[in-house]
Design a protein around this motif. Structure first.
Motif, PDB file in Angstrom:
ATOM      1  N   VAL A 138       0.840  -1.184   0.000  1.00 25.58           N
ATOM      2  CA  VAL A 138       0.000   0.000   0.000  1.00 25.58           C
ATOM      3  C   VAL A 138       0.885   1.247   0.000  1.00 25.58           C
ATOM      4  N   THR A 188      -8.265   2.594   0.507  1.00 27.04           N
ATOM      5  CA  THR A 188      -7.520   1.839  -0.492  1.00 27.04           C
ATOM      6  C   THR A 188      -7.914   0.368  -0.376  1.00 27.04           C
ATOM      7  N   LEU A 202      -7.969  -3.662  -0.034  1.00 33.12           N
ATOM      8  CA  LEU A 202      -7.202  -4.804   0.469  1.00 33.12           C
ATOM      9  C   LEU A 202      -7.912  -6.074   0.038  1.00 33.12           C
ATOM     10  N   ALA A 211      -9.002   3.586  -6.014  1.00 32.13           N
ATOM     11  CA  ALA A 211      -8.800   2.174  -6.265  1.00 32.13           C
ATOM     12  C   ALA A 211      -9.244   1.775  -7.659  1.00 32.13           C
ATOM     13  N   ASP A 248       1.405   3.464  -8.810  1.00 30.84           N
ATOM     14  CA  ASP A 248       0.123   3.125  -8.455  1.00 30.84           C
ATOM     15  C   ASP A 248      -0.864   4.009  -9.247  1.00 30.84           C
ATOM     16  N   ARG A 299      -0.887  -5.366   0.052  1.00 32.02           N
ATOM     17  CA  ARG A 299      -2.282  -5.186  -0.339  1.00 32.02           C
ATOM     18  C   ARG A 299      -3.078  -6.490  -0.231  1.00 32.02           C
ATOM     19  N   SER A 323      -0.093  -9.285  -5.489  1.00 27.64           N
ATOM     20  CA  SER A 323      -1.097  -8.236  -5.368  1.00 27.64           C
ATOM     21  C   SER A 323      -2.105  -8.348  -6.493  1.00 27.64           C
ATOM     22  N   ARG A 365     -11.670  -3.002   2.035  1.00 25.88           N
ATOM     23  CA  ARG A 365     -10.830  -1.830   1.847  1.00 25.88           C
ATOM     24  C   ARG A 365     -10.373  -1.311   3.206  1.00 25.88           C
TER      25      ARG A 365
END
Length: 376
Positions: A143, A291, A293, A371, A348, A162, A309, A270
Protein backbone atom coordinates in the motif's frame (compact mmCIF):
# COMPACT_ATOMS: atom_id res chain seq x y z
CA UNK A 1 -27.96 -53.84 21.44
CA UNK A 2 -24.47 -52.42 21.07
CA UNK A 3 -24.28 -50.49 17.80
CA UNK A 4 -21.09 -50.01 15.79
CA UNK A 5 -19.18 -46.75 16.09
CA UNK A 6 -18.24 -44.70 13.06
CA UNK A 7 -15.48 -42.13 12.58
CA UNK A 8 -14.86 -39.80 9.67
CA UNK A 9 -11.43 -38.48 8.68
CA UNK A 10 -10.96 -35.89 5.92
CA UNK A 11 -8.09 -33.81 4.55
CA UNK A 12 -9.46 -30.45 5.70
CA UNK A 13 -11.22 -27.71 3.79
CA UNK A 14 -11.98 -27.60 0.08
CA UNK A 15 -9.58 -25.17 -1.62
CA UNK A 16 -10.62 -24.52 -5.22
CA UNK A 17 -8.01 -22.98 -7.52
CA UNK A 18 -9.07 -20.49 -10.15
CA UNK A 19 -12.43 -19.69 -11.68
CA UNK A 20 -15.41 -22.10 -11.59
CA UNK A 21 -14.37 -23.44 -15.00
CA UNK A 22 -10.73 -23.91 -14.04
CA UNK A 23 -11.47 -25.63 -10.71
CA UNK A 24 -13.85 -28.32 -11.98
CA UNK A 25 -13.02 -31.83 -10.85
CA UNK A 26 -11.65 -31.15 -7.36
CA UNK A 27 -11.13 -34.44 -5.51
CA UNK A 28 -12.14 -34.35 -1.86
CA UNK A 29 -10.89 -37.47 -0.13
CA UNK A 30 -10.91 -39.11 3.26
CA UNK A 31 -11.70 -42.31 5.06
CA UNK A 32 -14.41 -43.82 7.22
CA UNK A 33 -13.66 -46.30 10.00
CA UNK A 34 -16.43 -48.49 11.35
CA UNK A 35 -15.76 -50.40 14.57
CA UNK A 36 -18.05 -53.36 15.22
CA UNK A 37 -18.08 -54.58 18.82
CA UNK A 38 -20.58 -57.40 18.37
CA UNK A 39 -21.72 -59.08 15.12
CA UNK A 40 -24.12 -56.63 13.48
CA UNK A 41 -26.23 -56.64 10.32
CA UNK A 42 -25.20 -53.69 8.11
CA UNK A 43 -27.54 -52.50 5.38
CA UNK A 44 -25.52 -49.69 3.82
CA UNK A 45 -22.88 -47.01 4.32
CA UNK A 46 -22.81 -43.64 2.60
CA UNK A 47 -20.76 -40.47 2.56
CA UNK A 48 -22.59 -37.22 1.81
CA UNK A 49 -21.17 -33.83 0.84
CA UNK A 50 -23.94 -31.75 2.36
CA UNK A 51 -25.09 -28.65 0.48
CA UNK A 52 -28.33 -26.77 -0.02
CA UNK A 53 -29.31 -29.70 -2.25
CA UNK A 54 -27.30 -32.59 -0.80
CA UNK A 55 -25.92 -35.27 -3.08
CA UNK A 56 -25.70 -38.80 -1.74
CA UNK A 57 -23.72 -41.72 -3.06
CA UNK A 58 -24.05 -45.16 -1.46
CA UNK A 59 -20.67 -46.64 -0.56
CA UNK A 60 -21.83 -50.01 0.75
CA UNK A 61 -25.17 -51.66 -0.04
CA UNK A 62 -26.80 -54.78 1.31
CA UNK A 63 -26.77 -57.91 -0.90
CA UNK A 64 -29.42 -58.24 -3.60
CA UNK A 65 -31.30 -60.91 -1.65
CA UNK A 66 -31.96 -58.34 1.11
CA UNK A 67 -31.70 -58.70 4.85
CA UNK A 68 -28.28 -57.11 5.07
CA UNK A 69 -24.95 -58.75 5.76
CA UNK A 70 -23.58 -59.54 9.19
CA UNK A 71 -20.29 -57.83 9.91
CA UNK A 72 -18.21 -59.70 12.45
CA UNK A 73 -16.36 -58.02 15.28
CA UNK A 74 -13.48 -55.82 14.16
CA UNK A 75 -12.64 -52.56 12.42
CA UNK A 76 -13.46 -51.75 8.82
CA UNK A 77 -11.79 -48.96 6.88
CA UNK A 78 -13.20 -47.34 3.75
CA UNK A 79 -11.43 -44.77 1.57
CA UNK A 80 -13.48 -42.36 -0.48
CA UNK A 81 -13.03 -39.61 -3.05
CA UNK A 82 -15.77 -37.13 -3.90
CA UNK A 83 -15.50 -35.27 -7.20
CA UNK A 84 -16.70 -31.71 -6.64
CA UNK A 85 -17.90 -29.27 -9.30
CA UNK A 86 -16.02 -26.02 -9.79
CA UNK A 87 -19.08 -23.83 -9.33
CA UNK A 88 -19.38 -24.38 -5.58
CA UNK A 89 -20.09 -21.11 -3.79
CA UNK A 90 -17.47 -20.24 -1.21
CA UNK A 91 -18.32 -20.52 2.47
CA UNK A 92 -19.60 -17.23 3.85
CA UNK A 93 -21.64 -15.89 6.75
CA UNK A 94 -22.83 -12.48 5.63
CA UNK A 95 -25.91 -10.40 6.19
CA UNK A 96 -27.03 -11.06 2.62
CA UNK A 97 -26.30 -14.79 2.46
CA UNK A 98 -25.02 -17.72 4.48
CA UNK A 99 -23.29 -20.64 2.78
CA UNK A 100 -21.96 -23.59 4.78
CA UNK A 101 -21.03 -27.20 4.08
CA UNK A 102 -20.51 -30.42 5.98
CA UNK A 103 -19.50 -33.99 5.23
CA UNK A 104 -21.56 -36.82 6.73
CA UNK A 105 -20.86 -40.52 6.98
CA UNK A 106 -24.07 -42.48 7.61
CA UNK A 107 -24.12 -46.14 8.63
CA UNK A 108 -27.49 -47.94 8.50
CA UNK A 109 -27.87 -51.18 10.46
CA UNK A 110 -30.46 -53.93 10.41
CA UNK A 111 -31.38 -53.35 14.04
CA UNK A 112 -35.01 -52.90 15.02
CA UNK A 113 -36.22 -49.54 13.75
CA UNK A 114 -33.31 -49.22 11.33
CA UNK A 115 -30.81 -47.70 13.76
CA UNK A 116 -28.27 -45.36 12.21
CA UNK A 117 -24.87 -44.06 13.21
CA UNK A 118 -23.61 -40.75 11.83
CA UNK A 119 -20.28 -38.92 11.89
CA UNK A 120 -20.22 -35.25 10.83
CA UNK A 121 -17.46 -32.79 10.00
CA UNK A 122 -17.92 -29.15 9.02
CA UNK A 123 -15.91 -28.16 5.97
CA UNK A 124 -15.27 -24.75 4.41
CA UNK A 125 -15.07 -24.13 0.67
CA UNK A 126 -12.44 -21.54 -0.31
CA UNK A 127 -11.25 -20.24 -3.66
CA UNK A 128 -7.74 -19.00 -4.44
CA UNK A 129 -5.93 -17.94 -7.64
CA UNK A 130 -4.61 -20.89 -9.56
CA UNK A 131 -0.87 -21.50 -9.66
CA UNK A 132 0.59 -20.01 -12.81
CA UNK A 133 -1.97 -17.20 -13.09
CA UNK A 134 -0.85 -14.08 -14.92
CA UNK A 135 -0.54 -12.02 -11.77
CA UNK A 136 1.24 -14.68 -9.72
CA UNK A 137 4.59 -13.61 -11.20
CA UNK A 138 4.10 -10.01 -10.13
CA UNK A 139 6.00 -9.01 -7.01
CA UNK A 140 3.88 -8.42 -3.95
CA UNK A 141 2.49 -4.90 -3.99
CA UNK A 142 2.44 -2.73 -0.90
CA UNK A 143 0.00 0.00 0.00
CA UNK A 144 1.32 3.44 -0.95
CA UNK A 145 -1.51 5.91 -1.52
CA UNK A 146 -2.08 9.57 -0.82
CA UNK A 147 -4.69 12.26 -1.36
CA UNK A 148 -5.13 15.97 -0.71
CA UNK A 149 -8.21 17.52 0.85
CA UNK A 150 -9.07 20.99 -0.49
CA UNK A 151 -5.39 21.89 -0.73
CA UNK A 152 -5.33 22.02 3.07
CA UNK A 153 -4.27 18.59 4.31
CA UNK A 154 -2.44 15.73 2.63
CA UNK A 155 -2.87 12.16 3.89
CA UNK A 156 -0.74 9.14 3.00
CA UNK A 157 -0.93 5.46 3.93
CA UNK A 158 1.86 3.00 3.20
CA UNK A 159 3.72 -0.07 4.28
CA UNK A 160 1.46 -3.14 4.38
CA UNK A 161 0.90 -5.67 1.63
CA UNK A 162 -2.28 -5.19 -0.34
CA UNK A 163 -3.03 -8.91 0.03
CA UNK A 164 -3.56 -10.02 3.62
CA UNK A 165 -4.49 -13.21 5.44
CA UNK A 166 -7.02 -13.48 8.21
CA UNK A 167 -6.15 -13.86 11.89
CA UNK A 168 -2.95 -11.83 11.79
CA UNK A 169 -1.82 -8.26 12.54
CA UNK A 170 -1.84 -5.65 9.79
CA UNK A 171 0.74 -2.87 10.13
CA UNK A 172 0.46 0.41 8.30
CA UNK A 173 2.18 3.81 8.47
CA UNK A 174 0.03 6.92 8.18
CA UNK A 175 1.35 10.40 7.46
CA UNK A 176 -0.55 13.68 7.82
CA UNK A 177 0.91 16.84 6.28
CA UNK A 178 -0.48 20.34 6.80
CA UNK A 179 -0.71 22.45 3.64
CA UNK A 180 -2.48 25.22 5.53
CA UNK A 181 -1.76 26.44 9.06
CA UNK A 182 -4.07 26.30 12.03
CA UNK A 183 -5.40 22.71 12.04
CA UNK A 184 -5.33 20.68 15.25
CA UNK A 185 -5.29 16.89 15.23
CA UNK A 186 -7.96 15.15 17.38
CA UNK A 187 -8.22 11.58 16.05
CA UNK A 188 -5.99 9.04 14.28
CA UNK A 189 -6.94 5.49 13.41
CA UNK A 190 -7.37 2.75 10.84
CA UNK A 191 -10.48 0.81 9.76
CA UNK A 192 -10.90 -2.42 7.80
CA UNK A 193 -14.24 -2.37 5.99
CA UNK A 194 -16.04 -5.31 4.39
CA UNK A 195 -18.46 -4.75 1.53
CA UNK A 196 -20.97 -7.30 0.23
CA UNK A 197 -22.89 -7.15 -3.05
CA UNK A 198 -25.75 -9.47 -3.95
CA UNK A 199 -27.48 -9.75 -7.30
CA UNK A 200 -31.26 -9.58 -7.11
CA UNK A 201 -32.54 -12.32 -9.38
CA UNK A 202 -34.76 -11.53 -12.31
CA UNK A 203 -34.63 -7.73 -12.16
CA UNK A 204 -30.94 -7.07 -12.67
CA UNK A 205 -30.62 -5.14 -9.42
CA UNK A 206 -27.91 -5.23 -6.79
CA UNK A 207 -28.21 -5.10 -3.02
CA UNK A 208 -25.20 -3.85 -1.09
CA UNK A 209 -24.17 -3.82 2.55
CA UNK A 210 -21.03 -2.84 4.42
CA UNK A 211 -19.68 -3.47 7.89
CA UNK A 212 -16.60 -2.69 9.97
CA UNK A 213 -14.56 -5.87 10.25
CA UNK A 214 -11.92 -4.29 12.51
CA UNK A 215 -10.89 -0.85 13.69
CA UNK A 216 -8.23 0.73 15.86
CA UNK A 217 -7.99 4.32 17.05
CA UNK A 218 -4.80 5.54 18.69
CA UNK A 219 -4.86 6.95 22.17
CA UNK A 220 -3.15 10.23 23.02
CA UNK A 221 0.65 9.81 23.09
CA UNK A 222 0.35 6.49 21.23
CA UNK A 223 1.76 5.53 17.84
CA UNK A 224 3.57 8.77 17.00
CA UNK A 225 6.91 8.54 15.24
CA UNK A 226 9.86 8.65 17.66
CA UNK A 227 11.29 11.73 15.88
CA UNK A 228 8.28 13.87 16.77
CA UNK A 229 6.33 14.84 19.87
CA UNK A 230 4.37 11.88 21.25
CA UNK A 231 1.66 14.16 22.66
CA UNK A 232 -0.12 14.58 19.32
CA UNK A 233 -3.70 14.95 20.58
CA UNK A 234 -4.85 18.55 20.14
CA UNK A 235 -1.49 19.65 18.79
CA UNK A 236 -1.26 22.03 15.85
CA UNK A 237 -0.13 20.51 12.56
CA UNK A 238 2.92 22.58 11.65
CA UNK A 239 4.55 20.39 9.03
CA UNK A 240 3.74 16.67 9.12
CA UNK A 241 3.18 13.87 11.60
CA UNK A 242 3.69 10.13 11.07
CA UNK A 243 2.05 7.27 12.95
CA UNK A 244 2.77 3.54 13.15
CA UNK A 245 -0.48 1.61 13.53
CA UNK A 246 -1.33 -2.05 13.97
CA UNK A 247 -4.74 -3.60 13.35
CA UNK A 248 -5.62 -7.22 14.15
CA UNK A 249 -7.47 -8.86 11.26
CA UNK A 250 -10.15 -11.19 12.69
CA UNK A 251 -10.34 -14.87 11.95
CA UNK A 252 -12.43 -15.72 8.91
CA UNK A 253 -16.13 -16.60 9.14
CA UNK A 254 -16.66 -14.48 12.23
CA UNK A 255 -16.41 -10.73 11.77
CA UNK A 256 -14.74 -11.08 8.38
CA UNK A 257 -15.06 -13.24 5.26
CA UNK A 258 -12.53 -14.05 2.58
CA UNK A 259 -12.74 -12.15 -0.68
CA UNK A 260 -15.37 -13.72 -2.96
CA UNK A 261 -15.20 -12.80 -6.66
CA UNK A 262 -17.70 -15.24 -8.18
CA UNK A 263 -21.33 -16.13 -7.69
CA UNK A 264 -24.49 -14.24 -6.77
CA UNK A 265 -22.83 -12.73 -3.69
CA UNK A 266 -19.38 -11.09 -3.77
CA UNK A 267 -17.26 -9.84 -0.88
CA UNK A 268 -14.49 -7.22 -0.99
CA UNK A 269 -12.47 -5.21 1.53
CA UNK A 270 -10.83 -1.83 1.85
CA UNK A 271 -8.58 -0.15 4.37
CA UNK A 272 -9.23 3.39 5.63
CA UNK A 273 -6.70 5.69 7.26
CA UNK A 274 -8.84 7.97 9.44
CA UNK A 275 -8.00 11.34 10.96
CA UNK A 276 -10.07 14.13 12.51
CA UNK A 277 -8.98 17.76 12.57
CA UNK A 278 -10.30 21.04 13.94
CA UNK A 279 -9.65 24.37 12.18
CA UNK A 280 -9.00 27.75 13.79
CA UNK A 281 -12.77 28.43 14.01
CA UNK A 282 -13.38 25.21 15.93
CA UNK A 283 -15.01 23.39 13.01
CA UNK A 284 -14.27 19.67 12.98
CA UNK A 285 -13.78 17.48 9.91
CA UNK A 286 -13.28 13.74 9.69
CA UNK A 287 -11.14 12.50 6.78
CA UNK A 288 -10.84 8.94 5.47
CA UNK A 289 -8.31 7.74 2.93
CA UNK A 290 -9.50 4.46 1.39
CA UNK A 291 -7.52 1.84 -0.49
CA UNK A 292 -8.46 -1.76 -1.42
CA UNK A 293 -7.20 -4.80 0.47
CA UNK A 294 -7.76 -8.45 -0.34
CA UNK A 295 -8.27 -11.06 2.38
CA UNK A 296 -7.06 -14.47 1.20
CA UNK A 297 -6.99 -17.92 2.86
CA UNK A 298 -3.78 -19.21 4.43
CA UNK A 299 -4.13 -22.38 2.36
CA UNK A 300 -2.77 -20.76 -0.79
CA UNK A 301 0.70 -20.15 0.63
CA UNK A 302 2.64 -23.31 1.34
CA UNK A 303 6.14 -22.13 0.52
CA UNK A 304 6.10 -19.05 2.73
CA UNK A 305 6.30 -16.74 -0.28
CA UNK A 306 4.61 -13.38 -0.19
CA UNK A 307 1.13 -13.24 -1.64
CA UNK A 308 0.94 -11.38 -4.94
CA UNK A 309 -1.10 -8.24 -5.37
CA UNK A 310 -4.14 -7.45 -7.41
CA UNK A 311 -2.44 -4.60 -9.22
CA UNK A 312 -3.22 -6.29 -12.56
CA UNK A 313 -6.76 -7.21 -11.58
CA UNK A 314 -8.19 -6.62 -15.04
CA UNK A 315 -6.05 -9.43 -16.47
CA UNK A 316 -6.54 -11.78 -13.54
CA UNK A 317 -8.84 -14.59 -14.55
CA UNK A 318 -9.89 -15.18 -10.95
CA UNK A 319 -11.49 -11.74 -10.91
CA UNK A 320 -13.36 -12.03 -14.18
CA UNK A 321 -17.13 -12.40 -14.09
CA UNK A 322 -18.46 -15.87 -14.77
CA UNK A 323 -21.84 -17.54 -14.92
CA UNK A 324 -22.14 -19.61 -11.76
CA UNK A 325 -24.86 -22.06 -10.90
CA UNK A 326 -26.10 -21.36 -7.36
CA UNK A 327 -26.84 -24.96 -6.37
CA UNK A 328 -23.58 -26.36 -5.23
CA UNK A 329 -23.04 -30.11 -5.42
CA UNK A 330 -25.74 -31.51 -7.67
CA UNK A 331 -23.15 -33.25 -9.87
CA UNK A 332 -20.87 -34.75 -7.22
CA UNK A 333 -19.69 -38.31 -7.65
CA UNK A 334 -18.09 -40.56 -5.09
CA UNK A 335 -15.74 -43.51 -5.49
CA UNK A 336 -15.16 -46.06 -2.73
CA UNK A 337 -12.44 -48.53 -2.00
CA UNK A 338 -13.25 -50.69 0.99
CA UNK A 339 -11.19 -53.06 3.10
CA UNK A 340 -11.28 -54.71 6.47
CA UNK A 341 -8.52 -54.37 9.03
CA UNK A 342 -8.50 -56.90 11.81
CA UNK A 343 -7.93 -55.86 15.41
CA UNK A 344 -7.75 -52.12 14.90
CA UNK A 345 -7.29 -49.33 12.42
CA UNK A 346 -5.12 -50.37 9.77
CA UNK A 347 -1.92 3.41 -7.51
CA UNK A 348 0.12 3.12 -8.45
CA UNK A 349 -2.63 4.09 -10.76
CA UNK A 350 -4.75 4.20 -7.68
CA UNK A 351 -2.95 7.13 -6.12
CA UNK A 352 -2.80 9.44 -9.12
CA UNK A 353 -2.95 13.14 -8.40
CA UNK A 354 -6.04 13.66 -10.51
CA UNK A 355 -8.07 11.11 -8.56
CA UNK A 356 -11.78 11.70 -8.16
CA UNK A 357 -13.03 12.49 -4.67
CA UNK A 358 -16.18 11.12 -3.08
CA UNK A 359 -17.91 13.20 -0.44
CA UNK A 360 -19.90 11.65 2.37
CA UNK A 361 -22.55 13.41 4.38
CA UNK A 362 -22.03 11.03 7.27
CA UNK A 363 -18.88 11.04 9.36
CA UNK A 364 -17.09 13.78 7.50
CA UNK A 365 -15.19 13.59 4.23
CA UNK A 366 -14.01 10.47 2.43
CA UNK A 367 -10.97 10.77 0.23
CA UNK A 368 -11.73 8.00 -2.19
CA UNK A 369 -11.82 6.96 -5.79
CA UNK A 370 -8.19 5.84 -5.57
CA UNK A 371 -8.80 2.17 -6.27
CA UNK A 372 -8.76 0.50 -9.65
CA UNK A 373 -10.34 -2.65 -8.17
CA UNK A 374 -14.11 -2.90 -8.64
CA UNK A 375 -16.49 -5.76 -7.88
CA UNK A 376 -18.28 -6.83 -11.01
Amino acid sequence: MILPSIRLFTLGDVVLQGSPTESTGYLYSGRVIVTVKVPTTIRHLEVVFQTEQPFRDVLYVEPAEGGGRVWSRGSYEFFFQIVLPGHLCETMYTELRRVSYEVRANLHTGALGGARRTAVQAVAVKRVPYFGAVWESIASDVVNVSAVWRNKIEMSAMGCSRVQRDDQPLRVRGVIRALEKGFKLTKVGVILEERTRSRIGGIGGVKCSSSIAAQRYLKAKEGADSRQSKDWFGSVLIDQMAFEMELQIPKAYGKIQYDVKHGPVTVSHRLAFVVAVVDQLGRGTSLRLFTPLHIMPHDWVDSGDELPSYISSFTDRVLLRSNVRPNAASACQAVLRGSRASNGLSMDAEASADMSRRWSSIGGVELGGMASFAVQ
